[in-house]
Write an enzyme that holds these catalytic residues in place. Structure first.
Site, PDB file in Angstrom:
ATOM      1  CG  ASN A 123      -0.804   3.135 -14.698  1.00 47.92           C
ATOM      2  OD1 ASN A 123      -0.660   2.330 -15.612  1.00 47.92           O
ATOM      3  ND2 ASN A 123       0.137   3.997 -14.364  1.00 47.92           N
ATOM      4  CB  ILE A 124      -6.503   5.566 -16.631  1.00 49.69           C
ATOM      5  CG1 ILE A 124      -6.717   4.162 -17.202  1.00 49.69           C
ATOM      6  CG2 ILE A 124      -6.974   6.636 -17.616  1.00 49.69           C
ATOM      7  CD1 ILE A 124      -8.178   3.744 -17.307  1.00 49.69           C
ATOM      8  CD  GLU A 125       0.325   8.469 -14.910  1.00 50.40           C
ATOM      9  OE1 GLU A 125       0.855   9.291 -15.684  1.00 50.40           O
ATOM     10  OE2 GLU A 125       0.967   7.786 -14.083  1.00 50.40           O
ATOM     11  CB  CYS A 181      -4.020   2.179  -9.070  1.00 52.73           C
ATOM     12  SG  CYS A 181      -3.084   3.337  -8.078  1.00 52.73           S
ATOM     13  CD  GLU A 236      -2.617  -2.026  -8.375  1.00 52.61           C
ATOM     14  OE1 GLU A 236      -2.893  -1.055  -9.101  1.00 52.61           O
ATOM     15  OE2 GLU A 236      -1.537  -2.132  -7.771  1.00 52.61           O
ATOM     16  CB  CYS A 284      -0.864   2.610  -3.907  1.00 54.23           C
ATOM     17  SG  CYS A 284      -2.623   2.842  -4.236  1.00 54.23           S
ATOM     18  CB  CYS A 327      -4.720  -0.488  -4.792  1.00 57.12           C
ATOM     19  SG  CYS A 327      -4.952   0.618  -6.202  1.00 57.12           S
TER      20      CYS A 327
HETATM   21  N1  THU Z   1       0.054   2.940  -9.800  1.00 56.16           N
HETATM   22  C1  THU Z   1      -0.743   1.848 -10.026  1.00 56.16           C
HETATM   23  O1  THU Z   1      -1.384   1.745 -11.076  1.00 56.16           O
HETATM   24  N2  THU Z   1      -0.811   0.902  -9.060  1.00 56.16           N
HETATM   25  C2  THU Z   1      -0.138   0.963  -7.871  1.00 56.16           C
HETATM   26  O2  THU Z   1      -0.417   0.180  -6.994  1.00 56.16           O
HETATM   27  C3  THU Z   1       0.916   1.961  -7.685  1.00 56.16           C
HETATM   28  C4  THU Z   1       0.812   3.144  -8.575  1.00 56.16           C
HETATM   29  C5  THU Z   1       0.140   3.969 -10.831  1.00 56.16           C
HETATM   30  C6  THU Z   1      -0.525   5.268 -10.471  1.00 56.16           C
HETATM   31  C7  THU Z   1       0.243   6.243 -11.320  1.00 56.16           C
HETATM   32  O3  THU Z   1      -0.349   6.271 -12.601  1.00 56.16           O
HETATM   33  C8  THU Z   1       1.620   5.638 -11.437  1.00 56.16           C
HETATM   34  O4  THU Z   1       1.489   4.275 -11.092  1.00 56.16           O
HETATM   35  C9  THU Z   1       2.678   6.304 -10.564  1.00 56.16           C
HETATM   36  O5  THU Z   1       2.259   6.386  -9.255  1.00 56.16           O
END
Ligand code: THU
Length: 133
Positions: free
Chosen positions: A42-44, A53, A55, A90, A93
């Site tokens: 995941n890259i915020e 996310c 995935e 999520c 995804c």
């Molecule tokens: N996140 C994912 O990378 N995959 C998921 O299926 C659920 C959420 C990440 C997004 C965000 O960076 C962090 O988790 C919190 O939601």
């Protein structure tokens, strides 16, 4: 490639998670039918909504490299420092996975030493796909 090895790949990808806002770190490993593995984390973003996310990072890397046939996806995620991570994909995804994978597509969730196998159909029943258009 065993399921355990794919989980290990997801675990290593998780180490690259860029998550300074949520501190929720996720790694994914996508196995193609030909045996190649594409990983993602995941890259915020400070503006929050551009966040992607793990995935989707893995799928978009693979699809953009010309891949279209997938065998399995492993996901390892959880709050920073937590010893037994668990992260279900999520909704967005799940929808992206359903674009490229059949209902019996294998999804591994949990930690490398303790994970369970699900199918896409279990996680996204009654999905909306290209068949509906
Ligand atoms: N996140 C994912 O990378 N995959 C998921 O299926 C659920 C959420 C990440 C997004 C965000 O960076 C962090 O988790 C919190 O939601």
């Amino acid at each position: 490639m065993t399921d355990r090895e794919l989980m290990d790949c997801a675990q290593r990808a998780r180490e690259r998670s860029y998550s300074p806002y949520s501190h929720f770190r996720v790694g994914a490993a996508l196995l193609t039918k030909s045996g190649k593995v594409y990983t993602g984390c995941n890259i915020e973003n400070a503006a929050y909504t551009p966040t992607v996310c793990a995935e989707r990072t893995a799928f978009f890397k693979a699809v953009s490299e010309g891949e279209s046939e997938f065998e399995a996806l492993a996901i390892v995620g959880g709050k920073e420092g937590k010893t037994s991570p668990f992260c279900a994909p999520c909704g967005v995804c799940r929808q992206v996975i359903s674009e490229f994978c059949p209902p019996d597509f294998k999804i591994l969730l949990g930690a490398p030493g303790a994970f369970r196998t699900y199918t896409l159909k279990m996680l996204l029943p009654y999905s909306f796909t290209s068949e509906d258009l």
